[in-house]
Design an enzyme around this catalytic site. Structure first.
Site, PDB file in Angstrom:
ATOM      1  N   ASP A  80       1.838  -3.036   6.453  1.00 55.58           N
ATOM      2  CA  ASP A  80       0.502  -2.968   5.861  1.00 55.58           C
ATOM      3  C   ASP A  80      -0.123  -4.353   5.953  1.00 55.58           C
ATOM      4  OD1 ASP A  80       0.945  -4.298   2.905  1.00 55.58           O
ATOM      5  OD2 ASP A  80       2.657  -3.042   3.439  1.00 55.58           O
ATOM      6  N   ASP A 169      -4.353   2.110  -3.641  1.00 60.55           N
ATOM      7  CA  ASP A 169      -3.479   1.012  -4.042  1.00 60.55           C
ATOM      8  C   ASP A 169      -3.808   0.668  -5.493  1.00 60.55           C
ATOM      9  OD1 ASP A 169      -2.140  -1.342  -4.479  1.00 60.55           O
ATOM     10  OD2 ASP A 169      -3.009  -2.442  -2.781  1.00 60.55           O
ATOM     11  N   GLU A 171      -2.224  -1.083  -8.773  1.00 65.27           N
ATOM     12  CA  GLU A 171      -1.116  -1.966  -9.153  1.00 65.27           C
ATOM     13  C   GLU A 171      -1.627  -3.058 -10.080  1.00 65.27           C
ATOM     14  OE1 GLU A 171      -0.104  -5.044  -6.178  1.00 65.27           O
ATOM     15  OE2 GLU A 171      -1.096  -3.754  -4.709  1.00 65.27           O
TER      16      GLU A 171
END
Length: 281
Positions: A80, A169, A171
């Site tokens: 990534d 994503d 987090e």
């Protein structure tokens, strides 16, 4: 009573000017102290967050990635990338065995990766199956709004066998409070809003990227997404560890931030045929 000390007009102006300069100096010194996020790190500029940044800062490296047992089950290597990698040497990664990639497309509702074209098209041209990911900032706008922004700027999906579904994503917050100032129930609602809008826009269920520790802390280890959204778990160790509630296995695993050519390396939980299945839906 003592008489006040007389001060000449010129001296009075100098004294006042000195007080002002001292106050300005104090303000400048205070503003020079960098703000810090929950982890004690200086707050970076908005838009610079990347996948796994908070995981590394808050959880660290728990084991050597070289210890991963590659023979235990068929796995397919991936990477990534974000603007931090700049122009990526995709042919080098392809020759090293990397077969799939995810590229940061967007963040919030205003940031777009300036290296998107080279990274997204370059991975495709090298032969990889690739997709885009969105770095969520639940403190700046709603989930549906961010899903729309993502779908409009890199998160779209097509059934060409080379495009993976988009990734949320979600987090550690690199800009402030770990859970973005939201309660556990508010965070779950935000995530649901993003996922529902992404599904309505693209026809695909988004992948959720997170770490078990963050998920437990900020969603209360909510288990309601495991039946529909593939899991991409982050843990820099020789084993994947305990997964968030609701998932019995991970689809992808970000296992190191210090891989060859680019830092973040990942393993798909299956062979290349399984990667293609995820791409085609």
């Amino acid at each position: 009573m003592r008489s006040p000390i007389a001060v000449a007009p010129g001296h009075s102006r100098l004294l006042a000017a000195g007080v002002v300069l001292a106050a300005q100096s104090l303000l400048l010194s205070l503003s020079a102290v960098p703000a810090t996020a929950d982890g004690g790190q200086p707050v970076p500029a908005r838009g610079t967050a990347r996948m796994g940044q908070g995981v590394l800062e808050h959880e660290g490296v728990l084991g050597r990635p070289a210890d991963v047992d590659r023979a235990a089950v068929a796995r397919t290597e991936g990477v990534d990338v974000s603007s931090h990698q700049g122009n990526v040497a995709w042919p080098t990664l392809w020759k090293s065995g990397v077969k799939w990639a995810y590229v940061k497309a967007t963040e919030g509702t205003s940031y777009r990766n300036p290296y998107w074209t080279q990274q997204y098209r370059g991975s495709y041209d090298a032969g990889m199956i690739r997709g885009g990911y969105h770095f969520a900032t639940p403190d700046t706008s709603g989930g549906a709004a961010q899903a729309d922004y993502f779908a409009d700027h890199g998160g779209a999906w097509s059934k060409d066998g080379k495009t993976l579904p988009g990734v949320l994503d979600i987090e550690y917050n690199p800009y402030g409070a770990t859970c973005y100032g939201r309660t556990k129930s508010q965070m779950v609602s935000w995530i649901k809003s993003f996922l529902d809008r992404y599904k309505s826009r693209t026809g695909r269920d988004a992948v959720i990227y997170t770490s078990t520790n963050w998920w437990t802390q900020c969603t209360g280890n909510y288990s309601g997404f495991g039946s529909r959204n593939p899991l991409w778990v982050a843990r820099y160790a020789s084993t994947v560890g305990t997964l968030p509630a609701g998932w019995s296995f991970q689809t992808m695993w970000q296992y190191t931030s210090t891989g060859a050519t680019v830092g973040d390396h990942d393993r798909f939980n299956g062979d290349l045929a399984r990667v293609k299945e995820l791409a085609t839906g």
